[in-house]
Design an enzyme around this catalytic site. Structure first.
Site, PDB file in Angstrom:
ATOM      1  CG  HIS A  92      35.028  24.147  12.080  1.00 46.15           C
ATOM      2  ND1 HIS A  92      34.154  25.190  12.672  1.00 46.15           N
ATOM      3  CD2 HIS A  92      34.663  23.053  11.989  1.00 46.15           C
ATOM      4  CE1 HIS A  92      32.995  24.461  12.539  1.00 46.15           C
ATOM      5  NE2 HIS A  92      33.291  23.127  12.114  1.00 46.15           N
ATOM      6  CE  LYS A 105      38.836  41.489  37.470  1.00 47.38           C
ATOM      7  NZ  LYS A 105      38.892  42.709  36.587  1.00 47.38           N
ATOM      8  CD  GLU A 151      35.780  43.417  35.851  1.00 49.37           C
ATOM      9  OE1 GLU A 151      36.351  43.149  35.096  1.00 49.37           O
ATOM     10  OE2 GLU A 151      36.251  43.648  37.043  1.00 49.37           O
ATOM     11  CE1 TYR A 171      38.247  46.763  35.875  1.00 48.63           C
ATOM     12  CE2 TYR A 171      38.090  49.115  35.351  1.00 48.63           C
ATOM     13  CZ  TYR A 171      38.559  47.941  35.975  1.00 48.63           C
ATOM     14  OH  TYR A 171      39.845  48.167  36.573  1.00 48.63           O
ATOM     15  CB  CYS A 192      47.099  44.510  39.984  1.00 47.85           C
ATOM     16  SG  CYS A 192      46.802  43.124  38.953  1.00 47.85           S
ATOM     17  CD  GLU A 204      34.408  28.574  13.134  1.00 52.56           C
ATOM     18  OE1 GLU A 204      34.799  28.163  11.803  1.00 52.56           O
ATOM     19  OE2 GLU A 204      34.287  27.470  14.024  1.00 52.56           O
ATOM     20  CB  CYS A 232      43.713  42.408  38.236  1.00 49.01           C
ATOM     21  SG  CYS A 232      44.502  43.735  37.877  1.00 49.01           S
TER      22      CYS A 232
HETATM   23  P1  FAD Z   1      48.831  50.102  42.591  1.00 48.84           P
HETATM   24  O1  FAD Z   1      48.859  48.622  42.101  1.00 48.84           O
HETATM   25  O2  FAD Z   1      47.625  50.560  43.261  1.00 48.84           O
HETATM   26  O3  FAD Z   1      50.101  50.191  43.812  1.00 48.84           O
HETATM   27  C1  FAD Z   1      50.315  51.565  44.306  1.00 48.84           C
HETATM   28  C2  FAD Z   1      50.785  50.865  45.587  1.00 48.84           C
HETATM   29  O4  FAD Z   1      51.298  52.092  46.391  1.00 48.84           O
HETATM   30  C3  FAD Z   1      49.829  50.125  46.740  1.00 48.84           C
HETATM   31  O5  FAD Z   1      50.276  48.898  47.004  1.00 48.84           O
HETATM   32  C4  FAD Z   1      49.902  51.189  47.828  1.00 48.84           C
HETATM   33  O6  FAD Z   1      49.619  50.646  49.193  1.00 48.84           O
HETATM   34  C5  FAD Z   1      51.046  51.824  47.839  1.00 48.84           C
HETATM   35  N1  FAD Z   1      51.234  53.442  48.384  1.00 48.84           N
HETATM   36  C6  FAD Z   1      50.267  54.342  48.265  1.00 48.84           C
HETATM   37  N2  FAD Z   1      50.810  55.294  48.802  1.00 48.84           N
HETATM   38  C7  FAD Z   1      51.878  55.177  49.402  1.00 48.84           C
HETATM   39  C8  FAD Z   1      52.805  55.726  50.057  1.00 48.84           C
HETATM   40  N3  FAD Z   1      52.584  57.141  50.296  1.00 48.84           N
HETATM   41  N4  FAD Z   1      54.001  55.203  50.705  1.00 48.84           N
HETATM   42  C9  FAD Z   1      54.212  53.935  50.298  1.00 48.84           C
HETATM   43  N5  FAD Z   1      53.245  52.999  49.657  1.00 48.84           N
HETATM   44  C10 FAD Z   1      52.179  53.686  49.247  1.00 48.84           C
HETATM   45  N6  FAD Z   1      43.609  46.124  35.755  1.00 48.84           N
HETATM   46  C11 FAD Z   1      43.618  45.458  34.923  1.00 48.84           C
HETATM   47  O7  FAD Z   1      44.506  45.491  33.772  1.00 48.84           O
HETATM   48  N7  FAD Z   1      42.878  44.292  34.753  1.00 48.84           N
HETATM   49  C12 FAD Z   1      41.916  44.041  35.572  1.00 48.84           C
HETATM   50  O8  FAD Z   1      41.222  42.860  35.453  1.00 48.84           O
HETATM   51  C13 FAD Z   1      41.925  44.734  36.775  1.00 48.84           C
HETATM   52  N8  FAD Z   1      40.838  44.646  37.681  1.00 48.84           N
HETATM   53  C14 FAD Z   1      40.679  45.578  38.736  1.00 48.84           C
HETATM   54  C15 FAD Z   1      39.868  45.305  39.805  1.00 48.84           C
HETATM   55  C16 FAD Z   1      39.750  45.987  40.750  1.00 48.84           C
HETATM   56  C17 FAD Z   1      38.472  45.768  41.823  1.00 48.84           C
HETATM   57  C18 FAD Z   1      40.531  47.158  41.075  1.00 48.84           C
HETATM   58  C19 FAD Z   1      40.308  48.081  42.221  1.00 48.84           C
HETATM   59  C20 FAD Z   1      41.576  47.459  40.122  1.00 48.84           C
HETATM   60  C21 FAD Z   1      41.575  46.484  38.776  1.00 48.84           C
HETATM   61  N9  FAD Z   1      42.559  46.938  37.816  1.00 48.84           N
HETATM   62  C22 FAD Z   1      42.560  46.131  36.592  1.00 48.84           C
HETATM   63  C23 FAD Z   1      43.324  47.903  37.968  1.00 48.84           C
HETATM   64  C24 FAD Z   1      44.649  47.622  38.369  1.00 48.84           C
HETATM   65  O9  FAD Z   1      44.629  47.274  39.689  1.00 48.84           O
HETATM   66  C25 FAD Z   1      45.580  49.137  38.536  1.00 48.84           C
HETATM   67  O10 FAD Z   1      45.531  49.623  37.118  1.00 48.84           O
HETATM   68  C26 FAD Z   1      46.930  49.065  38.726  1.00 48.84           C
HETATM   69  O11 FAD Z   1      47.235  48.335  40.108  1.00 48.84           O
HETATM   70  C27 FAD Z   1      47.683  50.368  38.817  1.00 48.84           C
HETATM   71  O12 FAD Z   1      49.084  50.244  39.354  1.00 48.84           O
HETATM   72  P2  FAD Z   1      49.831  51.286  39.901  1.00 48.84           P
HETATM   73  O13 FAD Z   1      51.469  50.753  40.315  1.00 48.84           O
HETATM   74  O14 FAD Z   1      49.673  52.570  39.393  1.00 48.84           O
HETATM   75  O15 FAD Z   1      49.231  51.414  41.595  1.00 48.84           O
END
Ligand code: FAD
Length: 455
Positions: free
Chosen positions: A439, A53, A186, A182, A45, A444, A50
């Site tokens: 308004h 973006k 986007e 999306y 994110c 609205e 997010c």
């Molecule tokens: P992540 O945020 O992906 O975090 C996982 C982390 O784990 C990463 O930092 C990764 O490096 C780390 N990792 C992975 N494997 C290992 C390992 N073995 N050891 C150590 N670290 C590891 N959501 C919204 O709500 N609104 C939006 O507008 C939106 N826009 C988006 C736009 C794009 C381009 C993308 C790709 C996603 C978007 N999302 C949006 C979705 C949102 O980013 C995810 O739903 C959210 O980040 C999920 O969080 P998470 O904690 O599951 O995983």
């Protein structure tokens, strides 16, 4: 204090939205917590989702602001131009600042940070990639998120994904975006707004599957008016590298000359090589980690939250899941994350805000009344911009409850957050009706639609 048997009460793998929230809340309850992140704190994110973006959405919207400014009486001599390098550097600084905030908050909560990859070595054991060191924990939380996935086809190595688009050395002149979700839609809007010639190709008949059909058509038509080219019901056969760029070969024989191709055709959970089998855990068919309503896996000491569980892939949902896990396991509470009636936005141009059921799903459930308005907002009418807003309420005929609210247009995401409260509370159409309008606003219209469609 850690259970004497283990190094930590909790080891979190993944420093993204879900993992960081879970780690901080568990530590606030007094648990000893460590977290491993292999790339950058903040996760998808903050680093490549997010946040960057949305900054790009803001940047790209200026092209229309400049056009409309003259209608609003502004005069300026120079023709505005966009400098990608300036924006990219400032964006990267902002992302670095936010990453710093994440780290600071983890430190302040007393969470121990490991900046390396971690894998699962057993039900209570994590292996750190930096020294191969093994650490024991009473509970392990898998919060590793997902990654973009490009299917293999001739030339697929030339395609980029949402990961790379944030760091392009320069903006392409012509971009092909494959996908109808999306993220694809986007970025089609973003790049079009930044002056790139965009073609979006999708294998089905309309973008944004799962959203209300009228919303999908409306957004796509508005995007087309703004200049995005669409190719539907087609796939790419291959990408051919040429001295000046790429040629995209479409399955119907069409050849499109482009500078770059971005694939946003799906994401996969980051479970490859994660070692979950060492704990006796089986993955789902798509590589996701199956969990209970409490985010617990079949191995009682291992939980999983966020995108890796393939429930609702949204940041606030991952955060809720991480928080609920910490509340339940370390706070002595009984909290299940709630996945019902989650409001959401799509930052296409124009933007979508939505909560609840689409019309087709609601009609399958029972008799409904549909309220709809489609108009040119004051903002655009004054500037003589040919852009229309769509608002739609789906009402259960019997109970009068609003089952779904959908809006396309300026600030739709902001509206979705607030209308989401009303819908979540079970508001009826009559509750909407007796709310006085604000308004002059576009929103609205949500409280002034009186006659159902066809009524
Ligand atoms: P992540 O945020 O992906 O975090 C996982 C982390 O784990 C990463 O930092 C990764 O490096 C780390 N990792 C992975 N494997 C290992 C390992 N073995 N050891 C150590 N670290 C590891 N959501 C919204 O709500 N609104 C939006 O507008 C939106 N826009 C988006 C736009 C794009 C381009 C993308 C790709 C996603 C978007 N999302 C949006 C979705 C949102 O980013 C995810 O739903 C959210 O980040 C999920 O969080 P998470 O904690 O599951 O995983």
């Amino acid at each position: 204090m850690a259970d004497a048997e283990f190094d930590y009460d909790l080891f979190v793998i993944g420093g993204g939205s879900g993992g960081v929230r879970a780690a901080r809340i568990a530590a606030q309850y007094g648990a000893s917590v460590a977290i491993a992140e292999e790339y950058r704190f903040g996760g998808t994110c903050v680093i490549r989702g997010c946040v960057p973006k949305k900054l790009m959405v803001y940047a790209s919207a200026y092209s229309e602001h400049f056009e409309d400014a003259r209608a609003y009486g502004w005069d300026f001599d120079a023709t505005p131009s966009f400098n990608w390098e300036t924006f990219r550097e400032r964006k990267d600084m902002e992302i670095a600042r936010l990453e710093g905030v994440y780290r600071k908050n983890l430190h302040a909560s007393g969470v121990e940070i490991h900046e390396c990859r971690a894998t699962v070595a057993g039900p209570h054991t994590v292996r750190l990639a930096d020294h191969g060191r093994e650490i024991s924990a009473k509970h392990i939380l898998i919060a590793v998120g997902g990654r973009p996935f490009v299917p293999e086809f001739p030339g697929s190595q030339h395609a980029i994904t949402s990961n790379e688009i944030f760091h392009l050395p320069e903006l392409p002149k012509r971009l092909l975006i494959a996908g109808g979700g999306y993220i694809a839609s986007e970025f089609a809007g973003i790049m079009n707004g930044l002056g790139v010639e965009v073609t979006q190709i999708y294998r089905k008949e309309q973008i944004l599957r799962g959203f209300d059909d009228e919303v999908r058509t409306h957004v796509q038509q508005e995007m087309a008016k703004k200049g995005v080219n669409f190719i539907f019901n087609e796939t790419l056969d291959s990408l051919e590298k040429t001295p000046s760029g790429l040629i995209a070969h479409v399955a119907n024989g069409e050849k499109i000359e482009i500078d770059q191709a971005m694939f946003a055709t799906g994401r996969r959970p980051n479970t490859d090589g994660l070692g979950l089998e060492n704990a006796g855990l089986e993955l789902g068919r798509g590589g996701e980690v199956p969990v209970s309503a409490y985010s617990q896996t079949k191995v009682p000491s291992i939980y999983a939250v966020g995108d890796v569980t393939d429930r609702l892939q949204l940041t606030p949902v991952a955060i809720r899941e991480g928080h609920a896990f910490a509340d339940t396991v370390f706070g002595g509470l009984d909290v299940k994350p709630d996945h019902e009636l989650v409001p959401t936005a799509v930052f296409t141009q124009p933007e979508i805000g939505t909560v609840g059921m689409n019309e087709a799903a609601a009609r399958e459930r029972g008799p409904v009344e549909i309220y709809r308005t489609n108009f040119r907002a004051m903002l655009h009418a004054f500037a003589d911009r040919d852009e229309r807003m769509l608002m739609k309420l789906i009402v259960d005929k019997e109970s009068r409850r609003v089952l779904g609210a959908h809006v396309v247009g300026h600030a739709a995401g902001e509206m979705a957050q607030l209308i989401g409260i009303a819908v979540k509370m079970g508001a009826t159409k009559e509750d909407f009706d007796r709310t006085v309008a604000v308004h002059p606003t576009a929103s609205e219209e949500f409280v002034t639609m009186r006659t159902p469609v066809g009524g």
